[in-house]
Design an enzyme around this catalytic site. Sequence first.
Site, PDB file in Angstrom:
ATOM      1  N   GLU A 162       8.872  14.587   7.203  1.00 32.55           N
ATOM      2  CA  GLU A 162       8.882  13.479   6.230  1.00 32.55           C
ATOM      3  C   GLU A 162      10.305  13.032   5.917  1.00 32.55           C
ATOM      4  O   GLU A 162      10.593  11.831   5.851  1.00 32.55           O
ATOM      5  CB  GLU A 162       8.209  13.907   4.920  1.00 32.55           C
ATOM      6  CG  GLU A 162       6.710  14.066   5.024  1.00 32.55           C
ATOM      7  CD  GLU A 162       6.070  14.398   3.689  1.00 32.55           C
ATOM      8  OE1 GLU A 162       4.868  14.167   3.554  1.00 32.55           O
ATOM      9  OE2 GLU A 162       6.772  14.895   2.777  1.00 32.55           O
ATOM     10  N   MET A 181       1.550  10.178  -7.642  1.00 34.00           N
ATOM     11  CA  MET A 181       0.204  10.750  -7.595  1.00 34.00           C
ATOM     12  C   MET A 181      -0.830   9.968  -8.414  1.00 34.00           C
ATOM     13  O   MET A 181      -1.897  10.493  -8.742  1.00 34.00           O
ATOM     14  CB  MET A 181       0.235  12.210  -8.065  1.00 34.00           C
ATOM     15  CG  MET A 181       1.091  13.106  -7.196  1.00 34.00           C
ATOM     16  SD  MET A 181       0.594  13.073  -5.451  1.00 34.00           S
ATOM     17  CE  MET A 181      -0.947  14.020  -5.553  1.00 34.00           C
ATOM     18  N   HIS A 200       2.362   9.810   3.786  1.00 39.26           N
ATOM     19  CA  HIS A 200       1.188  10.677   3.640  1.00 39.26           C
ATOM     20  C   HIS A 200       1.327  11.843   4.615  1.00 39.26           C
ATOM     21  O   HIS A 200       1.643  11.630   5.797  1.00 39.26           O
ATOM     22  CB  HIS A 200      -0.089   9.887   3.939  1.00 39.26           C
ATOM     23  CG  HIS A 200      -1.325  10.690   3.722  1.00 39.26           C
ATOM     24  ND1 HIS A 200      -1.817  10.959   2.454  1.00 39.26           N
ATOM     25  CD2 HIS A 200      -2.146  11.319   4.593  1.00 39.26           C
ATOM     26  CE1 HIS A 200      -2.894  11.709   2.574  1.00 39.26           C
ATOM     27  NE2 HIS A 200      -3.116  11.947   3.851  1.00 39.26           N
ATOM     28  N   ASP A 248      -4.904   5.403   0.992  1.00 38.34           N
ATOM     29  CA  ASP A 248      -4.278   5.751   2.281  1.00 38.34           C
ATOM     30  C   ASP A 248      -4.894   4.968   3.447  1.00 38.34           C
ATOM     31  O   ASP A 248      -5.037   5.493   4.559  1.00 38.34           O
ATOM     32  CB  ASP A 248      -4.382   7.267   2.535  1.00 38.34           C
ATOM     33  CG  ASP A 248      -3.733   8.073   1.420  1.00 38.34           C
ATOM     34  OD1 ASP A 248      -2.695   7.629   0.899  1.00 38.34           O
ATOM     35  OD2 ASP A 248      -4.246   9.143   1.077  1.00 38.34           O
ATOM     36  N   ASN A 299      11.506  13.789  -1.052  1.00 39.05           N
ATOM     37  CA  ASN A 299      11.600  12.580  -0.216  1.00 39.05           C
ATOM     38  C   ASN A 299      12.562  11.576  -0.841  1.00 39.05           C
ATOM     39  O   ASN A 299      13.334  10.938  -0.125  1.00 39.05           O
ATOM     40  CB  ASN A 299      10.212  11.958  -0.005  1.00 39.05           C
ATOM     41  CG  ASN A 299       9.437  12.662   1.081  1.00 39.05           C
ATOM     42  OD1 ASN A 299       9.683  12.452   2.261  1.00 39.05           O
ATOM     43  ND2 ASN A 299       8.525  13.538   0.691  1.00 39.05           N
TER      44      ASN A 299
HETATM   45  C1  GRF Z   1       4.901  14.538   0.178  1.00 37.73           C
HETATM   46  O1  GRF Z   1       4.299  15.540   0.942  1.00 37.73           O
HETATM   47  C2  GRF Z   1       4.278  13.205   0.502  1.00 37.73           C
HETATM   48  O2  GRF Z   1       3.776  13.135   1.805  1.00 37.73           O
HETATM   49  C3  GRF Z   1       3.139  13.143  -0.477  1.00 37.73           C
HETATM   50  O3  GRF Z   1       3.640  13.739  -1.646  1.00 37.73           O
HETATM   51  C4  GRF Z   1       4.633  14.694  -1.303  1.00 37.73           C
HETATM   52  C5  GRF Z   1       5.850  14.437  -2.154  1.00 37.73           C
HETATM   53  O4  GRF Z   1       6.787  15.464  -2.063  1.00 37.73           O
HETATM   54  N1  GRF Z   1       2.724  11.775  -0.650  1.00 37.73           N
HETATM   55  P1  GRF Z   1       8.217  15.330  -2.748  1.00 37.73           P
HETATM   56  O5  GRF Z   1       8.020  15.105  -4.242  1.00 37.73           O
HETATM   57  O6  GRF Z   1       8.914  14.155  -2.112  1.00 37.73           O
HETATM   58  O7  GRF Z   1       8.904  16.616  -2.472  1.00 37.73           O
END
Ligand code: GRF
Length: 208
Positions: free
Chosen positions: A175, A91, A110, A146, A16
């Site tokens: 996303e 996380m 999310h 969330d 992302n």
């Molecule tokens: C994504 O699925 C987001 O929705 C969740 O954590 C994941 C992160 O993925 N909060 P990345 O590290 O951006 O590939």
Amino acid sequence: MSSFRIVVLASGSGTNLQAILDKLHGRDGVEVVGVGSDKPAAGALERGRAAGVETGVFPAADYPDRPARDAAMGDWIESRQPDLIVLAGYMQLLSAPFVGRFRNRIINIHPALLPSFPGLDAIGQALAAGVETTGVTVHFVDEGVDTGPVIAQREVPVPAGVSREELEAAVHAVEHELYPKAIRMIAEGRVRIDPSDPRTVAIAPRDD
Ligand code: GRF
């Protein structure tokens, strides 16, 4: 558009973050000015460095408790003078003082249609529940898990027999479209929390 500065926090591979760098960074005044992580080996830090963005690492083990870590991370974030803090697979739970310090300036993505399937492994939760549709939510971060006001949502179908890997790929693809779009709307000043109803987010139409 005048300058709009973003700090991204991420614990994982950072796909992302990469979408944000590819679609927003250096365009229309939007700048990613920091990538922070709790994990020294996070792929997201490498993606930030590759884009020439300053990085900061705040492992839990280096601090007596979460508020102390969040205070140090908050000082580093503030030094980058961001308009917006973007959680992209960060996380760790954020402490209440951190959320209060950056009230209404932290957003998260999310992998489900909140309020369905909050917390960990939202995609696994959706598969276990047997739903026909799941999705992606971009929301402001409050003190809950969330639970903050929703900015944007998009559905993702769950076809019968879909594998976990296939559904993850479909969710991630959405996303990578939705997050940069939502951030752009915020940068354009089109996203407002209604002061009389803080659960409600109003999106103004584009001028053009
Ligand atoms: C994504 O699925 C987001 O929705 C969740 O954590 C994941 C992160 O993925 N909060 P990345 O590290 O951006 O590939």
